[in-house]
Design a protein around this motif. Structure first.
Motif, PDB file in Angstrom:
ATOM      1  N   THR A 231       2.088  -4.879  -4.031  1.00  0.00           N
ATOM      2  CA  THR A 231       1.537  -3.532  -4.226  1.00  0.00           C
ATOM      3  C   THR A 231       0.958  -3.372  -5.630  1.00  0.00           C
ATOM      4  OG1 THR A 231       3.402  -2.829  -2.886  1.00  0.00           O
ATOM      5  CG2 THR A 231       2.038  -1.090  -3.817  1.00  0.00           C
TER       6      THR A 231
ATOM      7  N   VAL B  28      -2.861  -2.470  -6.528  1.00  0.00           N
ATOM      8  CA  VAL B  28      -3.011  -1.185  -7.231  1.00  0.00           C
ATOM      9  C   VAL B  28      -3.687  -1.417  -8.587  1.00  0.00           C
ATOM     10  CG1 VAL B  28      -1.700   0.630  -8.430  1.00  0.00           C
ATOM     11  CG2 VAL B  28      -1.158   0.046  -6.046  1.00  0.00           C
ATOM     12  N   THR B  29      -3.272  -2.454  -9.292  1.00  0.00           N
ATOM     13  CA  THR B  29      -3.899  -2.754 -10.589  1.00  0.00           C
ATOM     14  C   THR B  29      -5.380  -3.101 -10.383  1.00  0.00           C
ATOM     15  OG1 THR B  29      -1.776  -3.579 -11.361  1.00  0.00           O
ATOM     16  CG2 THR B  29      -3.686  -4.183 -12.678  1.00  0.00           C
TER      17      THR B  29
ATOM     18  N   LEU C 198      -7.274   0.233  -9.622  1.00  0.00           N
ATOM     19  CA  LEU C 198      -7.368   1.090 -10.810  1.00  0.00           C
ATOM     20  C   LEU C 198      -8.332   0.475 -11.836  1.00  0.00           C
ATOM     21  CD1 LEU C 198      -3.674   2.317 -11.253  1.00  0.00           C
ATOM     22  CD2 LEU C 198      -5.627   3.562 -10.284  1.00  0.00           C
TER      23      LEU C 198
ATOM     24  N   VAL D 246      -7.130   2.845   0.423  1.00  0.00           N
ATOM     25  CA  VAL D 246      -6.022   1.949   0.805  1.00  0.00           C
ATOM     26  C   VAL D 246      -5.495   2.393   2.168  1.00  0.00           C
ATOM     27  CG1 VAL D 246      -3.768   0.998   0.163  1.00  0.00           C
ATOM     28  CG2 VAL D 246      -5.354   1.759  -1.635  1.00  0.00           C
TER      29      VAL D 246
ATOM     30  N   ILE E 251       2.835   3.852  -1.604  1.00  0.00           N
ATOM     31  CA  ILE E 251       1.736   3.251  -2.376  1.00  0.00           C
ATOM     32  C   ILE E 251       1.136   4.304  -3.312  1.00  0.00           C
ATOM     33  CG2 ILE E 251      -0.600   2.257  -2.186  1.00  0.00           C
ATOM     34  CD1 ILE E 251       0.384   1.030   0.545  1.00  0.00           C
ATOM     35  N   GLU E 252       1.008   5.516  -2.803  1.00  0.00           N
ATOM     36  CA  GLU E 252       0.518   6.616  -3.631  1.00  0.00           C
ATOM     37  C   GLU E 252       1.395   6.743  -4.875  1.00  0.00           C
ATOM     38  OE1 GLU E 252       0.860  10.291  -1.484  1.00  0.00           O
ATOM     39  OE2 GLU E 252       0.309  11.489  -3.229  1.00  0.00           O
TER      40      GLU E 252
ATOM     41  N   ILE F 253       0.647   3.955  -7.316  1.00  0.00           N
ATOM     42  CA  ILE F 253      -0.627   4.187  -8.034  1.00  0.00           C
ATOM     43  C   ILE F 253      -0.392   5.190  -9.167  1.00  0.00           C
ATOM     44  CG2 ILE F 253      -3.026   4.981  -7.840  1.00  0.00           C
ATOM     45  CD1 ILE F 253      -2.921   4.192  -4.856  1.00  0.00           C
TER      46      ILE F 253
ATOM     47  N   ILE G  17      -5.181  11.242  -6.399  1.00  0.00           N
ATOM     48  CA  ILE G  17      -5.071  10.471  -5.158  1.00  0.00           C
ATOM     49  C   ILE G  17      -5.030  11.422  -3.965  1.00  0.00           C
ATOM     50  CG2 ILE G  17      -3.667   8.756  -3.924  1.00  0.00           C
ATOM     51  CD1 ILE G  17      -2.367   8.404  -6.877  1.00  0.00           C
TER      52      ILE G  17
ATOM     53  N   VAL H  74      -9.279   8.092  -5.478  1.00  0.00           N
ATOM     54  CA  VAL H  74      -8.514   7.122  -4.691  1.00  0.00           C
ATOM     55  C   VAL H  74      -7.949   7.816  -3.443  1.00  0.00           C
ATOM     56  CG1 VAL H  74      -6.605   5.475  -4.708  1.00  0.00           C
ATOM     57  CG2 VAL H  74      -7.856   5.929  -6.836  1.00  0.00           C
TER      58      VAL H  74
ATOM     59  N   VAL I 206      -5.413   7.184  -0.092  1.00  0.00           N
ATOM     60  CA  VAL I 206      -4.420   6.298   0.526  1.00  0.00           C
ATOM     61  C   VAL I 206      -3.966   6.928   1.833  1.00  0.00           C
ATOM     62  CG1 VAL I 206      -2.218   5.094   0.264  1.00  0.00           C
ATOM     63  CG2 VAL I 206      -3.526   5.719  -1.758  1.00  0.00           C
TER      64      VAL I 206
ATOM     65  N   ASP J  82      -3.039  -2.939   3.350  1.00  0.00           N
ATOM     66  CA  ASP J  82      -1.701  -3.466   3.087  1.00  0.00           C
ATOM     67  C   ASP J  82      -1.089  -3.793   4.449  1.00  0.00           C
ATOM     68  OD1 ASP J  82       0.492  -4.285   1.699  1.00  0.00           O
ATOM     69  OD2 ASP J  82       1.310  -2.289   1.351  1.00  0.00           O
TER      70      ASP J  82
END
Ligand SMILES: Nc1ncnc2c1ncn2[C@@H]1O[C@H](COP(=O)(O)OP(=O)(O)OP(=O)(O)O)[C@@H](O)[C@H]1O
Length: 498
Positions: free
Chosen positions: A134, A138-139, A142, A157, A168-169, A172, A184, A202, A204, A230
């Protein structure tokens, strides 16, 4: 190494078939787990499991060193790369630092340079459960998003469950906590105001809901430049979410960078994945590398279905040393077991897809916070959910698939047991077999991965308990050295419950 098949008999009394299932001695099993138990207090900060604090009672004295683990090239936690080597934006470095992610794991160190290279290229990345996939994607997103244009949705995502999307949110938010204009959009049922345009960089969500908001023109996809799937094998599986994901894909800009992540990529899906993400960089694992060494895999031969329940209740004390997840086949059995256990005086909760969204969020939040220690669930939570203090997973029903549920589901087995043993921790999985079908199913799973399963003998309950406790105490001790949750973790947790 003894052969498990020679140590258990089939429920019908005949000798076990000759499908090779190796059984490790408890000593072998604990040698593995001890080696992998080394997890440092700092890194257990709790490495942002976006999932709430660990247990805080410092009961056991164990040596804990994630740095040692990360230095060991043989582990999936090792990377020759440092965060600084990756030329990340300073605010992302700060975010990773704040989470006490001292060094990248293998999948992070290897996939990030590939995902961030220009021109952007698709990526398929496989790495064992709980190894930091993850944070890797995520990196990457971003890094790719231009936050000077915060109104334009630029990264999408997709995850198979509401719970995973919300988690995941949270990640982030945690890694991006120093990113200006980070916002997000949670595209899961009930979370977005109906009809209101999504003006966040973003997004998700789950594929069904995302498809819905694109169709309703709530989400403008024209500026999307990264798409992450994912649990990609699950998302692309034609028996499952494949169609929905394909439909979403056709609505997106054709040149979008596609990133596929999972711990498992069965051959059947892999062919399809290469069409979904053509010309992708690829990080693959051998089948023999897939199991997480820190998870001691055990099984109990239950005389019959009713005994399964009795044995489950006997395990309750062990389940609550840390936290536990019990996987069952259907929502109905989750409800029934919850009701029975509650009536028998145990504190457990059930969570599955028949519950309404807000209630699901609340139930998972209570589990993450440690308020609820035992969760009974279905495959809806088999993948991705990261709660570091889970020290035991029980396969009350062996995961099966196929038209009449007659084939063992190897992938789901691996994902289910991967809810414990997160990022170098140790844990126990106990699978119940009670008839020929479940016995053969587990046998096939074991031989598929070439794994060792330790039999827990219910005739000698003290010994069985000792074996399990030995492992669980280590997990607990690691958690107990963890400083309390950082603000970012709390933020992350809040995100997953808001
Ligand atoms: N570099 C790091 N250093 C320390 N902890 C980390 C690092 N990267 C991730 N973690 C922690 O490891 C845990 C597992 O990470 P994550 O949930 O991303 O695993 P995963 O590979 O996606 O697992 P799964 O296959 O089950 O989805 C999380 O609690 C996360 O905060």
């Amino acid at each position: 190494m003894a052969d498990l098949a020679s140590r258990i008999t089939k429920p019908d009394g005949s000798a076990a078939d000759n499908t090779p299932v190796a059984a490790a001695s408890p000593m072998e099993a604990s040698a593995n787990t001890a080696a992998d138990a080394a997890v440092s207090s700092e890194a257990q900060l709790d490495s942002a499991d976006a999932g709430g604090p660990g247990l805080l009672e410092p009961d056991y004295d164990v040596e804990v060193s994630l740095s040692a683990l990360q230095e060991n090239e043989a582990t999936p936690f090792h990377s020759a790369t440092t965060w600084e080597d990756l030329n990340l934006k300073p605010e992302l470095l700060k975010g990773l630092q704040a989470l006490n992610f001292l060094k990248p794991s293998k999948v992070q160190g290897k996939s990030l340079p590939l995902m961030l290279s220009d021109p952007p290229r698709n990526m398929l990345a496989q790495s064992q459960s709980g190894t930091g996939k993850t944070a890797a994607f995520v990196t990457a997103i971003l890094s790719r998003v231009d936050f000077s244009q915060p109104d334009k949705p630029q990264a999408l995502v997709l995850a198979p469950s509401r719970e995973l999307a919300r988690q995941i949110e949270g990640v982030i938010k945690a890694i991006g906590r120093f990113v200006e204009n980070l916002a997000i959009a949670p595209a899961v049922p009930g979370a977005l105001a109906p009809g209101e345009p999504v003006r966040m960089p973003v997004v998700v969500g789950t594929p069904g809901r995302v498809q819905d908001i694109i169709r309703r023109r709530q989400l403008d996809v024209s500026n999307l430049k990264v798409l992450v799937l994912d649990e990609a094998d699950n998302m692309l599986d034609q028996q499952g979410l494949g169609d929905q994901c394909m439909r979403v894909r056709t609505m997106l800009p054709p040149e979008i960078q596609v990133l596929l992540f999972s711990a498992t990529f069965p051959e059947k899906v892999l062919n399809y994945a290469t069409k979904f993400a053509p010309d992708a960089h690829s990080l693959k694992l051998q089948r023999s590398e897939l199991t997480v060494k820190g998870i001691s895999q055990m099984f109990i031969d239950c005389p019959n279905n009713e005994e399964k329940y009795t044995i489950l209740c006997r395990l309750y004390g062990l389940m609550t040393i840390g936290q536990s997840v019990i996987f069952v086949k259907t929502r109905e059995s989750a409800n029934i077991i919850e009701q029975r256990m509650t009536a028998d005086g145990h504190k457990v909760s059930a969570l599955h897809a028949a519950f309404e969204g807000a209630q699901r969020d609340e139930l998972l939040a209570k589990f993450r916070s440690g308020e609820n220690k035992v969760l009974i669930t279905t495959n809806v939570l088999a993948r991705g959910i990261d709660v570091s203090s889970v020290s035991m997973v029980i396969n009350y029903d062996i995961p099966m698939k196929g038209r009449s549920d007659d084939e063992p589901d190897h992938e789901t087995y691996l994902h289910r047991i991967g809810r414990t043993g997160r990022f170098g921790r140790v844990g126990v999985s106990i699978s119940f077999v009670s008839d020929k079908k479940s016995f053969q199913g587990l046998n096939k799973i074991a031989s598929h991965y070439g794994i060792d399963l330790v039999k827990l003998d219910t005739e000698d309950w003290d010994d069985a308990e000792e074996k399990v406790k030995d492992v669980i105490k280590k997990n607990r001790a690691q958690a107990s050295y963890a400083p309390s949750a950082t603000d970012s973790q709390k933020q992350a947790q809040a995100a997953s419950t808001s």
